[in-house]
Motif scaffolding. Structure first.
Motif, PDB file in Angstrom:
ATOM      1  N   THR A  38       4.497  -6.092  -8.266  1.00 17.77           N
ATOM      2  CA  THR A  38       3.251  -5.854  -9.051  1.00 17.77           C
ATOM      3  C   THR A  38       2.412  -5.256  -7.733  1.00 17.77           C
ATOM      4  O   THR A  38       1.570  -4.400  -7.868  1.00 17.77           O
ATOM      5  N   GLN A  39       2.635  -6.085  -6.686  1.00 13.73           N
ATOM      6  CA  GLN A  39       1.591  -5.921  -5.583  1.00 13.73           C
ATOM      7  C   GLN A  39       1.998  -4.443  -4.789  1.00 13.73           C
ATOM      8  O   GLN A  39       1.282  -3.667  -4.673  1.00 13.73           O
ATOM      9  N   ALA A  40       3.180  -4.103  -4.871  1.00 15.44           N
ATOM     10  CA  ALA A  40       3.663  -2.683  -4.451  1.00 15.44           C
ATOM     11  C   ALA A  40       3.223  -1.681  -5.489  1.00 15.44           C
ATOM     12  O   ALA A  40       2.686  -0.658  -5.009  1.00 15.44           O
ATOM     13  N   ARG A  41       3.095  -1.882  -6.544  1.00 15.76           N
ATOM     14  CA  ARG A  41       2.558  -0.873  -7.586  1.00 15.76           C
ATOM     15  C   ARG A  41       1.077  -0.659  -7.598  1.00 15.76           C
ATOM     16  O   ARG A  41       0.730   0.394  -7.420  1.00 15.76           O
ATOM     17  N   LEU A  42       0.559  -1.891  -7.165  1.00 13.62           N
ATOM     18  CA  LEU A  42      -0.854  -1.887  -7.015  1.00 13.62           C
ATOM     19  C   LEU A  42      -1.337  -0.916  -5.844  1.00 13.62           C
ATOM     20  O   LEU A  42      -2.189  -0.285  -5.809  1.00 13.62           O
ATOM     21  N   ARG A  43      -0.780  -1.153  -4.867  1.00 13.86           N
ATOM     22  CA  ARG A  43      -0.759  -0.423  -3.676  1.00 13.86           C
ATOM     23  C   ARG A  43      -0.387   1.041  -3.750  1.00 13.86           C
ATOM     24  O   ARG A  43      -1.324   1.988  -3.260  1.00 13.86           O
ATOM     25  N   ARG A  44       0.528   1.676  -4.470  1.00 12.56           N
ATOM     26  CA  ARG A  44       0.650   2.858  -4.707  1.00 12.56           C
ATOM     27  C   ARG A  44      -0.040   3.341  -5.525  1.00 12.56           C
ATOM     28  O   ARG A  44      -0.612   4.423  -5.115  1.00 12.56           O
ATOM     29  N   LEU A  45      -0.726   2.537  -6.601  1.00  9.32           N
ATOM     30  CA  LEU A  45      -1.797   3.177  -7.416  1.00  9.32           C
ATOM     31  C   LEU A  45      -3.126   3.429  -6.443  1.00  9.32           C
ATOM     32  O   LEU A  45      -3.570   4.472  -6.887  1.00  9.32           O
TER      33      LEU A  45
END
Length: 154
Positions: A38-45
């Motif tokens: 979730t944190q990785a997706r958040l950073r990517r977004l």
């Protein structure tokens, strides 16, 4: 990027649009992933600019700014240089919360928030009417906000 978003990305965006200060662990639980992905997706977004930032949603009524007017603006000149001059000048007027270039019978639609009708009249006369290339304005006063900023109004 819209086509690159899967259901988890869209779920993240849906939750954060309503609750921007949600801790990552809570966000992960709500969308059905663990914290790390979730944190990785958040950073990517965020890096892609899909999430442009986070902000506090301030209640303008508690600040004494409960008068809302929508203003149609017609310009005398709609060539690119005139639009650019108007766009640049509008940014310096803090009472204007939103400004949209419109395809229709007028050129711009403004959302203006002030403390009162008399304060609005001053903003219209001293700030909006003197903006570059303004030819004509029409004002519509809001009686009640039902949904404001994507959120149901109180």
């Amino acid at each position: 990027m819209a086509n690159d978003l899967d259901r988890f990305d869209r779920a993240i965006l849906d939750v954060l649009a309503v609750e921007g200060r949600l801790p990552v662990a809570d966000l992960a639980r709500r969308i059905g992933l663990t914290k790390s992905p979730t944190q990785a997706r958040l950073r990517r977004l965020e890096a892609a600019g899909t999430i442009r930032g986070y902000r506090a949603v301030i209640d303008p009524i508690r600040l004494g700014r409960d008068h809302v007017a929508f203003v149609e603006v017609k310009l005398a000149d709609t060539r690119e240089a005139a639009l650019a001059a108007f766009n640049a000048a509008i940014l310096a007027v803090p009472e204007i919360e939103e400004c949209h270039l419109i395809a229709g019978a007028f050129d711009y639609l403004l959302k203006v928030r002030t403390a009162s009708m008399s304060a609005y009249r001053a903003v219209l006369a001293e700030k909006i009417s003197v903006l570059p290339h303004v030819h004509q304005t029409s004002t519509y006063v809001a009686m009640q906000a039902v949904k404001d900023g994507g959120v149901a109004a109180r």
